[in-house]
Motif scaffolding. Structure first.
Motif, PDB file in Angstrom:
ATOM      1  N   PRO A 209       3.091  10.938 -10.777  1.00  0.00           N
ATOM      2  CA  PRO A 209       2.572  11.815 -12.164  1.00  0.00           C
ATOM      3  C   PRO A 209       2.648  13.245 -11.835  1.00  0.00           C
ATOM      4  O   PRO A 209       3.227  14.039 -12.558  1.00  0.00           O
ATOM      5  CB  PRO A 209       1.414  11.336 -12.237  1.00  0.00           C
ATOM      6  CG  PRO A 209       1.081   9.820 -11.696  1.00  0.00           C
ATOM      7  CD  PRO A 209       2.096   9.895 -10.603  1.00  0.00           C
ATOM      8  N   ALA A 210       2.498  13.660 -10.667  1.00  0.00           N
ATOM      9  CA  ALA A 210       2.568  15.084 -10.144  1.00  0.00           C
ATOM     10  C   ALA A 210       3.908  15.626 -10.303  1.00  0.00           C
ATOM     11  O   ALA A 210       4.346  16.742 -10.563  1.00  0.00           O
ATOM     12  CB  ALA A 210       1.939  15.243  -8.908  1.00  0.00           C
ATOM     13  N   ALA A 211       5.044  14.820 -10.079  1.00  0.00           N
ATOM     14  CA  ALA A 211       6.269  15.298  -9.921  1.00  0.00           C
ATOM     15  C   ALA A 211       7.081  15.032 -11.438  1.00  0.00           C
ATOM     16  O   ALA A 211       7.786  15.860 -11.717  1.00  0.00           O
ATOM     17  CB  ALA A 211       7.337  14.172  -9.100  1.00  0.00           C
TER      18      ALA A 211
ATOM     19  N   PRO B  99       0.848  -1.221  -0.091  1.00  0.00           N
ATOM     20  CA  PRO B  99       0.052   0.144   0.048  1.00  0.00           C
ATOM     21  C   PRO B  99       0.873   1.331   0.029  1.00  0.00           C
ATOM     22  O   PRO B  99       0.553   2.177  -0.669  1.00  0.00           O
ATOM     23  CB  PRO B  99      -0.868  -0.196   1.106  1.00  0.00           C
ATOM     24  CG  PRO B  99      -0.395  -1.453   1.991  1.00  0.00           C
ATOM     25  CD  PRO B  99       0.682  -1.864   1.178  1.00  0.00           C
ATOM     26  N   LEU B 100       2.073   1.222   0.528  1.00  0.00           N
ATOM     27  CA  LEU B 100       2.886   2.211   0.578  1.00  0.00           C
ATOM     28  C   LEU B 100       3.444   2.517  -0.644  1.00  0.00           C
ATOM     29  O   LEU B 100       3.526   3.788  -1.156  1.00  0.00           O
ATOM     30  CB  LEU B 100       4.114   2.085   1.691  1.00  0.00           C
ATOM     31  CG  LEU B 100       3.754   1.887   3.205  1.00  0.00           C
ATOM     32  CD1 LEU B 100       4.685   1.569   3.785  1.00  0.00           C
ATOM     33  CD2 LEU B 100       2.756   3.099   3.631  1.00  0.00           C
ATOM     34  N   PHE B 101       3.865   1.627  -1.340  1.00  0.00           N
ATOM     35  CA  PHE B 101       4.422   1.666  -3.020  1.00  0.00           C
ATOM     36  C   PHE B 101       3.419   2.249  -3.768  1.00  0.00           C
ATOM     37  O   PHE B 101       3.615   2.818  -4.662  1.00  0.00           O
ATOM     38  CB  PHE B 101       4.859   0.211  -3.304  1.00  0.00           C
ATOM     39  CG  PHE B 101       5.076   0.311  -4.675  1.00  0.00           C
ATOM     40  CD1 PHE B 101       6.560   1.042  -4.823  1.00  0.00           C
ATOM     41  CD2 PHE B 101       4.506  -0.240  -5.927  1.00  0.00           C
ATOM     42  CE1 PHE B 101       7.122   0.930  -6.097  1.00  0.00           C
ATOM     43  CE2 PHE B 101       5.075  -0.433  -7.045  1.00  0.00           C
ATOM     44  CZ  PHE B 101       6.291   0.296  -7.288  1.00  0.00           C
ATOM     45  N   GLU B 102       2.001   1.930  -3.335  1.00  0.00           N
ATOM     46  CA  GLU B 102       0.841   2.386  -4.251  1.00  0.00           C
ATOM     47  C   GLU B 102       0.785   4.029  -4.219  1.00  0.00           C
ATOM     48  O   GLU B 102       0.451   4.542  -5.100  1.00  0.00           O
ATOM     49  CB  GLU B 102      -0.433   1.630  -4.111  1.00  0.00           C
ATOM     50  CG  GLU B 102      -0.285   0.293  -4.686  1.00  0.00           C
ATOM     51  CD  GLU B 102       0.001   0.198  -6.078  1.00  0.00           C
ATOM     52  OE1 GLU B 102      -0.482   1.040  -6.962  1.00  0.00           O
ATOM     53  OE2 GLU B 102       0.971  -0.812  -6.500  1.00  0.00           O
ATOM     54  N   THR B 103       0.973   4.409  -3.048  1.00  0.00           N
ATOM     55  CA  THR B 103       0.957   5.708  -2.680  1.00  0.00           C
ATOM     56  C   THR B 103       2.131   6.423  -3.118  1.00  0.00           C
ATOM     57  O   THR B 103       1.906   7.572  -3.835  1.00  0.00           O
ATOM     58  CB  THR B 103       1.075   6.010  -1.076  1.00  0.00           C
ATOM     59  OG1 THR B 103       0.142   5.346  -0.339  1.00  0.00           O
ATOM     60  CG2 THR B 103       1.105   7.567  -0.546  1.00  0.00           C
ATOM     61  N   LEU B 104       3.130   5.843  -3.304  1.00  0.00           N
ATOM     62  CA  LEU B 104       4.515   6.111  -3.967  1.00  0.00           C
ATOM     63  C   LEU B 104       3.993   6.363  -5.653  1.00  0.00           C
ATOM     64  O   LEU B 104       4.279   7.436  -6.320  1.00  0.00           O
ATOM     65  CB  LEU B 104       5.552   5.487  -3.887  1.00  0.00           C
ATOM     66  CG  LEU B 104       6.935   5.964  -4.851  1.00  0.00           C
ATOM     67  CD1 LEU B 104       7.187   7.376  -4.645  1.00  0.00           C
ATOM     68  CD2 LEU B 104       8.027   5.045  -4.343  1.00  0.00           C
ATOM     69  N   ARG B 105       3.434   5.428  -6.093  1.00  0.00           N
ATOM     70  CA  ARG B 105       3.228   5.425  -7.331  1.00  0.00           C
ATOM     71  C   ARG B 105       2.030   6.473  -7.877  1.00  0.00           C
ATOM     72  O   ARG B 105       2.042   6.831  -8.851  1.00  0.00           O
ATOM     73  CB  ARG B 105       2.747   3.849  -7.901  1.00  0.00           C
ATOM     74  CG  ARG B 105       2.591   3.689  -9.373  1.00  0.00           C
ATOM     75  CD  ARG B 105       2.007   2.447  -9.640  1.00  0.00           C
ATOM     76  NE  ARG B 105       2.602   1.368  -8.983  1.00  0.00           N
ATOM     77  CZ  ARG B 105       3.131   0.060  -9.613  1.00  0.00           C
ATOM     78  NH1 ARG B 105       3.065   0.035 -10.826  1.00  0.00           N
ATOM     79  NH2 ARG B 105       3.622  -0.792  -8.771  1.00  0.00           N
ATOM     80  N   ALA B 106       1.035   6.543  -7.068  1.00  0.00           N
ATOM     81  CA  ALA B 106       0.150   7.711  -7.274  1.00  0.00           C
ATOM     82  C   ALA B 106       0.828   9.204  -7.131  1.00  0.00           C
ATOM     83  O   ALA B 106       0.339  10.108  -7.833  1.00  0.00           O
ATOM     84  CB  ALA B 106      -0.823   7.441  -6.242  1.00  0.00           C
TER      85      ALA B 106
END
Length: 107
Positions: free
Chosen positions: A103-105, A93-100
């Motif tokens: 795109p903004a970066a 779940p932490l990785f999914e937060t990172l993946r989300a």
């Protein structure tokens, strides 16, 4: 991170742009290690976890340095969890937060 030296500012901007271009590759490398942790041989789990810790540490520090706080915070959360030898279920779940956040970066 503005500076009064235009040459230095130009170099910092170039480094920031280069990092921005590499975010996807860095996330892909993390993804590979998480997959190894999930389905690789049990004897490789310690190596995969160590690499996840290393990659997330580097990503956290560099992202934060260049002003990508969301990516830096998400990578730092992975790093912190990995220090306690977590399961894949704790990392994903932490990785999914990172993946989300990526795109903004990279926009």
């Amino acid at each position: 991170m503005p500076t009064h030296d235009p040459v230095l500012q130009q170099r910092l901007d170039e480094l920031k742009d280069s990092f921005r271009e590499q975010i996807g590759e860095r996330i892909a490398a993390l993804s590979e290690q998480i997959e190894c942790l999930r389905s690789g041989p049990e004897g490789e789990h310690a190596n995969a976890l160590a690499e996840i810790l290393h990659l997330s540490h580097k990503l956290s520090g560099t992202a934060s340095t260049f002003g990508f706080a969301e990516v830096g915070d998400a990578a730092a959360a992975i790093e912190i969890v990995c220090e306690g030898h977590p399961s894949v279920a704790e990392i994903e779940p932490l990785f999914e937060t990172l993946r989300a956040a990526a795109p903004a970066a990279t926009a």
